[in-house]
Write a protein that holds these residues in place. Structure first.
Motif, PDB file in Angstrom:
ATOM      1  N   VAL A 166     -27.621  31.764 -11.618  1.00  0.00           N
ATOM      2  CA  VAL A 166     -28.871  32.144 -10.975  1.00  0.00           C
ATOM      3  C   VAL A 166     -29.740  30.900 -10.871  1.00  0.00           C
ATOM      4  O   VAL A 166     -29.959  30.203 -11.871  1.00  0.00           O
ATOM      5  CB  VAL A 166     -29.614  33.230 -11.773  1.00  0.00           C
ATOM      6  N   ALA A 167     -30.220  30.607  -9.658  1.00  0.00           N
ATOM      7  CA  ALA A 167     -31.066  29.431  -9.433  1.00  0.00           C
ATOM      8  C   ALA A 167     -32.475  29.897  -9.085  1.00  0.00           C
ATOM      9  O   ALA A 167     -32.667  30.626  -8.099  1.00  0.00           O
ATOM     10  CB  ALA A 167     -30.503  28.574  -8.314  1.00  0.00           C
ATOM     11  N   THR A 187     -21.326  48.873  -6.830  1.00  0.00           N
ATOM     12  CA  THR A 187     -20.789  48.314  -8.069  1.00  0.00           C
ATOM     13  C   THR A 187     -21.351  46.911  -8.274  1.00  0.00           C
ATOM     14  O   THR A 187     -21.250  46.073  -7.378  1.00  0.00           O
ATOM     15  CB  THR A 187     -19.254  48.244  -8.013  1.00  0.00           C
ATOM     16  N   PRO A 188     -21.964  46.620  -9.417  1.00  0.00           N
ATOM     17  CA  PRO A 188     -22.564  45.292  -9.626  1.00  0.00           C
ATOM     18  C   PRO A 188     -21.516  44.183  -9.583  1.00  0.00           C
ATOM     19  O   PRO A 188     -20.358  44.387  -9.948  1.00  0.00           O
ATOM     20  CB  PRO A 188     -23.179  45.399 -11.022  1.00  0.00           C
ATOM     21  N   THR A 189     -21.946  43.014  -9.105  1.00  0.00           N
ATOM     22  CA  THR A 189     -21.100  41.815  -9.110  1.00  0.00           C
ATOM     23  C   THR A 189     -21.901  40.678  -9.732  1.00  0.00           C
ATOM     24  O   THR A 189     -23.007  40.371  -9.261  1.00  0.00           O
ATOM     25  CB  THR A 189     -20.697  41.413  -7.676  1.00  0.00           C
ATOM     26  N   LEU A 190     -21.375  40.069 -10.760  1.00  0.00           N
ATOM     27  CA  LEU A 190     -22.082  38.977 -11.409  1.00  0.00           C
ATOM     28  C   LEU A 190     -22.000  37.701 -10.578  1.00  0.00           C
ATOM     29  O   LEU A 190     -20.905  37.292 -10.191  1.00  0.00           O
ATOM     30  CB  LEU A 190     -21.500  38.693 -12.794  1.00  0.00           C
ATOM     31  N   ASN A 244     -25.837  35.312 -19.263  1.00  0.00           N
ATOM     32  CA  ASN A 244     -25.263  36.593 -18.854  1.00  0.00           C
ATOM     33  C   ASN A 244     -26.326  37.635 -18.524  1.00  0.00           C
ATOM     34  O   ASN A 244     -26.166  38.421 -17.582  1.00  0.00           O
ATOM     35  CB  ASN A 244     -24.333  37.133 -19.942  1.00  0.00           C
ATOM     36  N   ALA A 245     -27.420  37.661 -19.298  1.00  0.00           N
ATOM     37  CA  ALA A 245     -28.468  38.651 -19.025  1.00  0.00           C
ATOM     38  C   ALA A 245     -29.095  38.422 -17.651  1.00  0.00           C
ATOM     39  O   ALA A 245     -29.341  39.375 -16.901  1.00  0.00           O
ATOM     40  CB  ALA A 245     -29.533  38.585 -20.120  1.00  0.00           C
ATOM     41  N   LEU A 246     -29.343  37.162 -17.300  1.00  0.00           N
ATOM     42  CA  LEU A 246     -29.893  36.851 -15.983  1.00  0.00           C
ATOM     43  C   LEU A 246     -28.895  37.179 -14.881  1.00  0.00           C
ATOM     44  O   LEU A 246     -29.267  37.693 -13.822  1.00  0.00           O
ATOM     45  CB  LEU A 246     -30.285  35.375 -15.911  1.00  0.00           C
ATOM     46  N   ARG A 247     -27.635  36.903 -15.131  1.00  0.00           N
ATOM     47  CA  ARG A 247     -26.611  37.210 -14.117  1.00  0.00           C
ATOM     48  C   ARG A 247     -26.517  38.714 -13.890  1.00  0.00           C
ATOM     49  O   ARG A 247     -26.393  39.176 -12.744  1.00  0.00           O
ATOM     50  CB  ARG A 247     -25.264  36.633 -14.551  1.00  0.00           C
ATOM     51  N   GLU A 248     -26.596  39.486 -14.952  1.00  0.00           N
ATOM     52  CA  GLU A 248     -26.554  40.940 -14.810  1.00  0.00           C
ATOM     53  C   GLU A 248     -27.778  41.449 -14.049  1.00  0.00           C
ATOM     54  O   GLU A 248     -27.671  42.345 -13.213  1.00  0.00           O
ATOM     55  CB  GLU A 248     -26.478  41.601 -16.190  1.00  0.00           C
ATOM     56  N   GLN A 249     -28.937  40.863 -14.333  1.00  0.00           N
ATOM     57  CA  GLN A 249     -30.163  41.248 -13.634  1.00  0.00           C
ATOM     58  C   GLN A 249     -30.049  41.004 -12.135  1.00  0.00           C
ATOM     59  O   GLN A 249     -30.645  41.726 -11.327  1.00  0.00           O
ATOM     60  CB  GLN A 249     -31.337  40.462 -14.205  1.00  0.00           C
TER      61      GLN A 249
END
Length: 461
Positions: free
Chosen positions: A46-47, A39-42, A25-30
């Motif tokens: 992440v690759a 507006t952020p979108t998750l 989740n932290a990487l997706r938020e980044q």
């Protein structure tokens, strides 16, 4: 239960990426947005890719299953380019950082897309070469290509477009193409390099970049001059350019931005008034001649305190202050976010555009410092807004539209260097016309028929 297509892709990609494809989740938020106010979108995952082959294999999978892919570099974009609005895979290229070739005699190099301008110039310094395109932030050169970046040196050395000889690009279905070579000119076939430059990851993923390099100038001098009015600042710029003086950089800061930079960067000896930051490249004699000529022009326009900085540390401090202008603006209002405008107009209309923008800002009641690469007619405002105040956001976007509308009416563009992304989509048809936009859509459909590459960007659908 049938797995989602994206889950199938993630599972298959683990065979060759291992733990470098993550649903953390932290990487997706980044990776949910850049330095913009969208507006952020998750993303679903992440690759982190390391080779062209990995990019190709991943895109082949995503194409087969219809999974969106959004390229990600340093995350410094200001128009929502890296926001994965339809989720899918955020394709992080920041680990592709090899300088593969440097051909000093031909003044070119081949790099991977995750290399930053600063890293490349550190690598080149002992060979007497440098890469001049300087957007003023720590961004990857692949991202600079994707957004058709520019910056402080463009008045002399051109934008990224003029400094790329060729690209290696992975297309939506995984095919790999080369778009150019090492020659300084070629007259055959469609110019696929220029097609990819500025395509914002919607037509292909850049995996290698061949750049044109330049010799480090024998002498460099910077100068700062302050003015009683913004109009006098602009008059100095126009007169200097019409005089044929070969400027390396001409940067303008209005009194609000200069005040912010003085406070943020601890600049001593300057006042919060409209200011020009200047730089001259050449031989010691030519640099002095150029600076003296501009000093005389500035004095005729009411400029005062023309201060030279030939010492490298003094120059670096001045230009670091200019590069930190965005953060200096944000610091004026703690907790605020910035909406950056990016209008570029013909030099002859610069005064109208800048002074008109100033009037619009004052009428809005918002804080919006002005800073610009005025040597090529490009300027920005950073509109400071409270992220928790919807009404203030509406006023800010209305101000942005007013500044863009004036720029377009003066023969300019809605984006000189930041690109389109999400923030400038609504202006594309107004600037280019419906038929040109239809051609762009046709190119997109031909190269990415399933619409998996950075969907939702450039066009509204």
């Amino acid at each position: 239960m049938t797995p989602r297509p994206v889950d199938t892709v993630i599972s298959a990609a683990r065979d060759f990426l291992g733990d470098r494809i993550s649903t953390n989740n932290a990487l997706r938020e980044q990776h949910s947005r850049g330095e913009d106010t969208t507006t952020p979108t998750l993303p679903d995952a992440v690759a982190f890719v390391a080779t062209t082959e990995e990019v190709s294999r991943l895109l082949t999978l995503c194409h087969a299953h219809g999974v969106p892919v959004t390229a990600f570099g340093a995350g410094t974009s200001l128009e929502g380019h890296v926001n994965p609005v339809r989720a899918g895979i955020s394709l992080d290229l920041s680990r592709m950082t090899a300088v593969l070739e440097v051909n000093a005699e031909d003044m070119d190099c081949l790099i991977e897309p995750g290399v930053t301008r600063q890293q490349l110039n550190d690598h080149l310094r002992d060979q007497g070469l440098f890469f001049p395109v300087d957007p003023g932030s720590v961004c990857t050169i692949g991202g600079m290509c994707a957004t058709r970046a520019s910056g402080t040196n463009a008045v002399r050395y051109g934008t990224i477009r003029e400094n790329v000889l060729g690209l290696e690009v992975v297309l939506a279905d995984g095919r790999v193409i080369d778009t150019g070579g090492r020659t300084r000119k070629a007259a055959n076939g469609y110019d696929l390099t220029r097609l990819m430059i500025g395509s914002e990851g919607t037509l292909g993923i850049i995996t290698k970049v061949r750049l044109r390099l330049h010799g480090i100038p024998e002498a460099t001098s910077a100068a700062v001059c302050q003015f009683p009015t913004l109009a006098a600042c602009v008059e100095t710029v126009i007169t200097t350019l019409l005089s044929g003086i070969p400027m390396a950089r001409i940067e303008l800061l209005d009194e609000v931005q200069m005040g912010a930079c003085i406070a943020y960067s601890k600049l001593e000896g300057f006042s919060p008034t409209p200011t020009l930051f200047l730089e001259f490249h050449g031989t010691p004699a030519s640099v002095e001649e150029q600076a003296r000529a501009v000093e005389a022009i500035a004095a005729d326009c009411g400029g005062t305190g023309f201060a030279w900085a030939t010492d490298e540390q003094a120059r670096k401090k001045l230009w670091q202050a200019r590069h930190d202008a965005y953060w200096a603006a944000i610091a004026m209002r703690p907790g605020a976010r910035g909406i950056a405008t990016d209008v570029c107009v013909p030099i002859s209309r610069l005064a109208e555009a800048l002074l008109g923008a100033k009037e619009d800002i004052e009428a809005s009641g918002l804080i919006a410092p002005i800073v610009g690469h005025v040597g090529d007619g490009n300027f920005h405002t950073v509109i400071l807004v409270d992220p928790n105040d919807p009404q203030e956001f509406e006023r800010a976007w209305a101000l942005d539209k007013a500044i863009v509308a004036r720029g377009l009416a003066l023969g300019g563009t809605c984006s000189g260097e930041h690109g389109v992304g999400l923030g400038k989509r609504e202006f594309l048809e107004q600037e280019h016309g419906a038929e040109a936009l239809a051609v762009m859509r046709g190119i997109k459909a031909s190269l990415d028929p399933k619409g998996i590459l950075n969907p939702g960007k450039m066009f509204r659908n």
